[in-house]
Design an enzyme around this catalytic site. Structure first.
Site, PDB file in Angstrom:
ATOM      1  N   ASP A   8     108.741 -10.059 -80.506  1.00 59.94           N
ATOM      2  CA  ASP A   8     108.455 -10.287 -81.934  1.00 59.94           C
ATOM      3  C   ASP A   8     109.097  -9.266 -82.888  1.00 59.94           C
ATOM      4  O   ASP A   8     108.435  -8.781 -83.819  1.00 59.94           O
ATOM      5  CB  ASP A   8     106.931 -10.325 -82.174  1.00 59.94           C
ATOM      6  CG  ASP A   8     106.232 -11.414 -81.373  1.00 59.94           C
ATOM      7  OD1 ASP A   8     106.907 -12.134 -80.626  1.00 59.94           O
ATOM      8  OD2 ASP A   8     105.000 -11.543 -81.499  1.00 59.94           O
ATOM      9  N   ASP A  46     107.328 -15.057 -82.778  1.00 60.95           N
ATOM     10  CA  ASP A  46     106.101 -15.617 -83.332  1.00 60.95           C
ATOM     11  C   ASP A  46     106.552 -16.703 -84.318  1.00 60.95           C
ATOM     12  O   ASP A  46     107.399 -16.433 -85.193  1.00 60.95           O
ATOM     13  CB  ASP A  46     105.360 -14.473 -84.052  1.00 60.95           C
ATOM     14  CG  ASP A  46     103.846 -14.587 -84.015  1.00 60.95           C
ATOM     15  OD1 ASP A  46     103.296 -15.085 -83.017  1.00 60.95           O
ATOM     16  OD2 ASP A  46     103.210 -14.145 -85.001  1.00 60.95           O
ATOM     17  N   HIS A  48     104.890 -19.723 -86.406  1.00 58.56           N
ATOM     18  CA  HIS A  48     103.692 -20.464 -86.814  1.00 58.56           C
ATOM     19  C   HIS A  48     103.997 -21.574 -87.823  1.00 58.56           C
ATOM     20  O   HIS A  48     104.756 -21.343 -88.779  1.00 58.56           O
ATOM     21  CB  HIS A  48     102.697 -19.514 -87.481  1.00 58.56           C
ATOM     22  CG  HIS A  48     102.192 -18.406 -86.601  1.00 58.56           C
ATOM     23  ND1 HIS A  48     101.632 -18.612 -85.372  1.00 58.56           N
ATOM     24  CD2 HIS A  48     102.151 -17.052 -86.806  1.00 58.56           C
ATOM     25  CE1 HIS A  48     101.256 -17.448 -84.855  1.00 58.56           C
ATOM     26  NE2 HIS A  48     101.579 -16.482 -85.698  1.00 58.56           N
ATOM     27  N   HIS A  52      98.738 -22.638 -89.945  1.00 57.79           N
ATOM     28  CA  HIS A  52      98.203 -22.009 -88.723  1.00 57.79           C
ATOM     29  C   HIS A  52      96.823 -21.389 -88.974  1.00 57.79           C
ATOM     30  O   HIS A  52      96.612 -20.708 -89.973  1.00 57.79           O
ATOM     31  CB  HIS A  52      99.166 -20.944 -88.185  1.00 57.79           C
ATOM     32  CG  HIS A  52      98.896 -20.608 -86.758  1.00 57.79           C
ATOM     33  ND1 HIS A  52      98.158 -19.507 -86.388  1.00 57.79           N
ATOM     34  CD2 HIS A  52      99.205 -21.269 -85.619  1.00 57.79           C
ATOM     35  CE1 HIS A  52      98.050 -19.505 -85.052  1.00 57.79           C
ATOM     36  NE2 HIS A  52      98.684 -20.560 -84.571  1.00 57.79           N
ATOM     37  N   HIS A  81     102.277 -15.082 -91.907  1.00 59.68           N
ATOM     38  CA  HIS A  81     103.418 -14.348 -91.336  1.00 59.68           C
ATOM     39  C   HIS A  81     104.178 -15.264 -90.386  1.00 59.68           C
ATOM     40  O   HIS A  81     103.614 -16.199 -89.816  1.00 59.68           O
ATOM     41  CB  HIS A  81     102.943 -13.091 -90.572  1.00 59.68           C
ATOM     42  CG  HIS A  81     102.110 -13.416 -89.375  1.00 59.68           C
ATOM     43  ND1 HIS A  81     100.756 -13.705 -89.452  1.00 59.68           N
ATOM     44  CD2 HIS A  81     102.442 -13.549 -88.063  1.00 59.68           C
ATOM     45  CE1 HIS A  81     100.299 -13.989 -88.250  1.00 59.68           C
ATOM     46  NE2 HIS A  81     101.297 -13.917 -87.377  1.00 59.68           N
ATOM     47  N   LYS A 106     106.290 -18.832 -79.761  1.00 58.46           N
ATOM     48  CA  LYS A 106     104.849 -18.887 -79.480  1.00 58.46           C
ATOM     49  C   LYS A 106     104.079 -18.976 -80.788  1.00 58.46           C
ATOM     50  O   LYS A 106     104.626 -18.659 -81.855  1.00 58.46           O
ATOM     51  CB  LYS A 106     104.426 -17.650 -78.685  1.00 58.46           C
ATOM     52  CG  LYS A 106     104.659 -16.339 -79.419  1.00 58.46           C
ATOM     53  CD  LYS A 106     104.386 -15.168 -78.514  1.00 58.46           C
ATOM     54  CE  LYS A 106     104.528 -13.852 -79.236  1.00 58.46           C
ATOM     55  NZ  LYS A 106     103.544 -13.637 -80.318  1.00 58.46           N
ATOM     56  N   CYS A 151     100.788  -7.848 -79.595  1.00 55.85           N
ATOM     57  CA  CYS A 151     101.578  -8.780 -78.778  1.00 55.85           C
ATOM     58  C   CYS A 151     102.228  -8.115 -77.568  1.00 55.85           C
ATOM     59  O   CYS A 151     102.325  -8.736 -76.509  1.00 55.85           O
ATOM     60  CB  CYS A 151     102.576  -9.524 -79.645  1.00 55.85           C
ATOM     61  SG  CYS A 151     101.718 -10.736 -80.696  1.00 55.85           S
TER      62      CYS A 151
HETATM   63  C1  VGL Z   1     101.321 -10.321 -83.846  1.00 54.71           C
HETATM   64  C2  VGL Z   1      99.430 -10.441 -85.122  1.00 54.71           C
HETATM   65  C3  VGL Z   1      99.627 -11.793 -85.320  1.00 54.71           C
HETATM   66  C4  VGL Z   1     102.258  -9.465 -83.038  1.00 54.71           C
HETATM   67  C5  VGL Z   1     101.534 -11.671 -84.013  1.00 54.71           C
HETATM   68  O1  VGL Z   1     103.425  -9.860 -82.827  1.00 54.71           O
HETATM   69  O2  VGL Z   1     101.834  -8.360 -82.613  1.00 54.71           O
HETATM   70  N1  VGL Z   1     100.262  -9.712 -84.385  1.00 54.71           N
HETATM   71  N2  VGL Z   1     100.694 -12.404 -84.753  1.00 54.71           N
HETATM   72 ZN    ZN Z   2     101.218 -14.372 -85.366  1.00 53.65          ZN
END
Ligand code: VGL
Ligand code: ZN
Length: 208
Positions: A8, A46, A48, A52, A81, A106, A151
Site C-alpha cells: 500500500d 488498497d 476501495h 466502502h 482513502h 484489496k 496493513c
Molecule cells: C490501511 C487503514 C485503512 C493500510 C488501509 O494500508 O494500512 N490502513 N486501509
Molecule cells: Zn483502506
C-alpha cells in the site's frame, strides 16, 4: 526463493494524502534501493469503491477513527482513502514500479475491509496472493510498506499462518503509531517473524 512485498505505498498514505502516515515518504528510497535483490517483487494496492463501509462518510452521525461493528467484525472508520482510480489510490510517483511483477488489489468489496494483502478481515475471501507466491516457488517473504501497524502487520500475520518464512524490513515500513507497532512486532516475533534493517539485508542479499 525470496519475494519482496510492497504494501500500500499509495499517495493517500503518504504526506499530503487523506490518511497519511507521518514520515511515510522516508521508506521510498529504502524500497527502491533493495528491490533488485529479490527473485520476485509484488505490490498490494488498497482499492476501495466510493461507498466502502470502512469510510466514516458512509455512516450517518459517525466520526472518523470511531470503531463500529460491521457485519460482526470490529471496524475502525477511516477518512475516505484509496478510492478506485483516484489520484490518492495511485502508487507514489517516487516508488520504482519497474521490478513489480504483479499487483494485488484489496478492499474492493464495500461490505468488508481488507488490511492483509492475503485475505479480507473476516478471512472470507482470499486475494490469491498465497497461491501466486507458491506458484512462483517463493518460500520467504520480506515486507515493506504502509501502514506498519495496520496493513503490514496483518499481512505479516497471514504470511506466517500461510507458512512463509516472514521478515519485516524495519526501515522499509512506517506505522501510524510507533509504540503500537513495537508491541505488534514483539507479538509477531513470538509467532516466528524475523526483523532486519535494509542495511543488514544488503549485506546478506547480493544486488542482481
Ligand atoms: C490501511 C487503514 C485503512 C493500510 C488501509 O494500508 O494500512 N490502513 N486501509
Ligand atoms: Zn483502506
Amino acid at each position: 526463493m525470496k519475494a519482496l512485498l510492497i504494501i500500500d505505498v499509495q499517495n493517500d498514505f503518504l504526506p499530503g494524502g487523506s490518511l497519511a502516515v507521518a514520515g511515510g515518504d522516508a521508506i521510498l528510497p529504502v524500497i527502491n534501493r533493495i528491490s533488485d535483490r529479490f527473485d520476485l517483487v509484488v505490490a498490494s494496492q488498497d482499492w476501495h469503491p466510493p461507498g466502502h463501509k470502512s469510510f466514516a462518510s458512509n455512516h450517518a452521525g459517525r466520526q472518523v477513527f470511531e470503531e463500529i461493528d460491521l457485519h460482526g467484525l470490529a471496524q475502525t472508520l477511516w477518512p475516505d482513502h484509496c478510492v478506485q482510480a483516484s489520484q490518492g489510490a495511485e502508487f507514489s510517483p517516487q516508488l520504482d514500479m519497474c521490478p513489480v511483477e504483479a499487483i494485488f488489489r484489496k478492499g474492493t468489496d464495500r461490505e468488508i475491509d481488507s488490511y492483509s494483502a492475503f485475505h479480507d478481515n473476516g478471512h472470507r475471501k482470499s486475494t490469491g496472493l498465497a497461491d501466486y507466491l507458491r506458484g512462483k516457488d517463493i518460500d520467504s517473504v520480506y515486507l515493506t510498506g504502509l501502514a506498519g501497524d495496520i496493513c503490514v502487520y496483518f499481512t505479516a500475520l497471514d504470511a506466517l499462518a500461510e507458512g512463509f518464512s516472514t521478515t519485516i524490513i524495519t526501515d522499509g515500513c512506517k506505522p501510524f503509531d510507533e509504540s503500537d507497532f513495537n508491541h505488534k512486532l514483539t507479538e509477531l516475533k513470538s509467532r516466528g517473524l524475523k526483523v532486519v534493517t535494509s542495511a543488514e539485508l544488503e549485506q546478506t542479499l547480493p544486488s542482481t
